[in-house]
Design an enzyme around this catalytic site. Structure first.
Site, PDB file in Angstrom:
ATOM      1  N   MET A  41      -3.878  -2.509   3.708  1.00 18.99           N
ATOM      2  CA  MET A  41      -2.792  -2.241   2.784  1.00 18.99           C
ATOM      3  C   MET A  41      -2.970  -3.056   1.521  1.00 18.99           C
ATOM      4  O   MET A  41      -3.845  -3.934   1.454  1.00 18.99           O
ATOM      5  CB  MET A  41      -1.441  -2.540   3.440  1.00 18.99           C
ATOM      6  CG  MET A  41      -1.254  -3.999   3.849  1.00 18.99           C
ATOM      7  SD  MET A  41       0.376  -4.302   4.606  1.00 18.99           S
ATOM      8  CE  MET A  41       1.470  -3.983   3.204  1.00 18.99           C
ATOM      9  N   CYS A  42      -2.144  -2.780   0.512  1.00 17.67           N
ATOM     10  CA  CYS A  42      -2.194  -3.534  -0.750  1.00 17.67           C
ATOM     11  C   CYS A  42      -0.873  -3.302  -1.464  1.00 17.67           C
ATOM     12  O   CYS A  42       0.182  -3.314  -0.829  1.00 17.67           O
ATOM     13  CB  CYS A  42      -3.398  -3.085  -1.583  1.00 17.67           C
ATOM     14  SG  CYS A  42      -3.420  -1.316  -1.935  1.00 17.67           S
ATOM     15  N   GLY A  43      -0.911  -3.046  -2.781  1.00 12.57           N
ATOM     16  CA  GLY A  43       0.311  -2.782  -3.518  1.00 12.57           C
ATOM     17  C   GLY A  43       0.776  -1.341  -3.391  1.00 12.57           C
ATOM     18  O   GLY A  43       1.914  -1.062  -3.036  1.00 12.57           O
ATOM     19  N   GLY A  50      -1.820   1.195  -2.218  1.00 16.00           N
ATOM     20  CA  GLY A  50      -2.810   1.932  -1.431  1.00 16.00           C
ATOM     21  C   GLY A  50      -4.128   2.134  -2.144  1.00 16.00           C
ATOM     22  O   GLY A  50      -5.007   2.837  -1.641  1.00 16.00           O
TER      23      GLY A  50
END
Length: 334
Positions: free
Chosen positions: A302-304, A306
């Site tokens: 995950m991240c901010g 995607g």
């Protein structure tokens, strides 16, 4: 409204698909926990259950030398097409479309990561529907038989997300150039003239979407809200460590910083080296395992929104750490 309903934990969450400028609402009623994914549809209701397995399809890296060699294999029914997937964070003033018009790999097409999305979602970069994907890809004239070489001007930033997206929609031959900056060092041909010719169009038809490649909000919530469940996964967050800990603000106004329960911090720059090239597989393994990564467990990245999560996916694939499957959390922290 279209209704999307997912059975998560011991409760059923029902989400309205609302216009982009509104946040979705959830209502809860008693439900049953399922381990298999299945989709039921009526005129206004879709029920999506968690997938029983994850995708093991890797993002394949391609060096500039290998790319130049691949060009020699091109035929009319098997073209080799570079895809500029450049995209920048909202606080970066660069315009990827303007950059593409002025400079690009020979015969490249531009894939707009801000345009080929789920236009009904209030969140950025959510995977489009099959129809939206087909329409966006047809506008730039791609064919299902094309061999796609995806790159971005930063080296490895947004291109992994674009390569992953094509894989999700079943494009057979997709490669990630490792990378554009290295390609420039070799003095290989680059078009610097301003292109004003409109792109050819096509009738691209995806065979469907690989639902084993990503995890939805409802599925992710089911995992992280249950300690026993989240212990079964590696959950890696590609954002900066300060955003992960909550010490730095999110770049999108109104979003709190912090992290999901059970997630481990692995900022994406740690898997990249000089000129944003991916580290060697042996080095990548050490970097990833330093987070407490268990190769026997499936992984969620995950991240901010995607995008940079797909950098971690490409790194895990390159390091041979994807045998238990990897899913991208689409939408991620946003």
């Amino acid at each position: 409204y279209d209704m999307t309903s997912s059975l998560v934990g011991s409760e059923m969450c029902i989400r309205d698909r609302q216009p982009r400028n509104q946040k979705p609402t959830f209502s809860k009623s008693r439900g049953i926990k399922y381990q298999l994914r299945k989709t039921f549809q009526s005129s206004n209701l879709t029920i999506i259950l968690p997938a029983e397995k994850m995708s093991t399809k890797p993002i394949q890296l391609l060096s500039p030398v290998a790319f130049r060699a691949l060009l020699w294999t091109a035929r009319s029914d098997a073209r080799v097409i570079p895809i500029d997937g450049s995209w920048y964070m909202p606080n970066n003033p660069r315009d990827p479309k303007a950059d593409f018009i002025k400079e690009r790999l020979e015969n490249a097409k531009f894939f707009d990561l801000d345009a080929v999305i789920d236009k009904t979602s209030p969140y950025p970069h959510m995977l489009p529907t099959v129809e939206e994907f087909n329409s966006g890809v047809s506008r730039i004239g791609l064919k299902k038989t094309d061999k796609l070489i995806v790159y971005d001007k930063a080296g490895n930033f947004s291109a992994p997300r674009v390569a992953w997206t094509f894989q999700v929609f079943g494009h057979k031959h997709v490669y990630l150039l490792n990378n554009y900056l290295e390609y420039e060092k070799f003095k290989y041909p680059i078009e610097h003239f301003e292109s004003t010719n409109p792109s050819d169009t096509s009738e691209y038809k995806s065979s469907g979407i690989d639902r084993e490649a990503f995890v939805t909000f409802e599925q992710f919530y089911d995992i992280v809200s249950n300690e026993d469940q989240r212990e079964k996964y590696n959950i890696l967050d590609a954002r900066s460590h300060d955003r992960f800990t909550g010490e730095a603000p999110e770049p999108r106004p109104g979003l709190p910083s912090g992290h999901a329960p059970g997630a481990k911090s692995l900022p994406f720059p740690k898997v990249l080296g000089e000129s944003n090239l991916f580290l060697e597989p042996s080095v990548l393994k050490e970097v990833v395992k330093s987070t407490g990564f268990d190769p026997e467990k499936p992984t969620i990245v995950m991240c901010g929104t995607g995008v940079t999560a797909c950098i971690l996916k490409a790194a895990l694939d390159s390091a041979g750490l994807s045998k238990s499957g990897i899913q991208v959390y689409d939408g991620s922290w946003t």
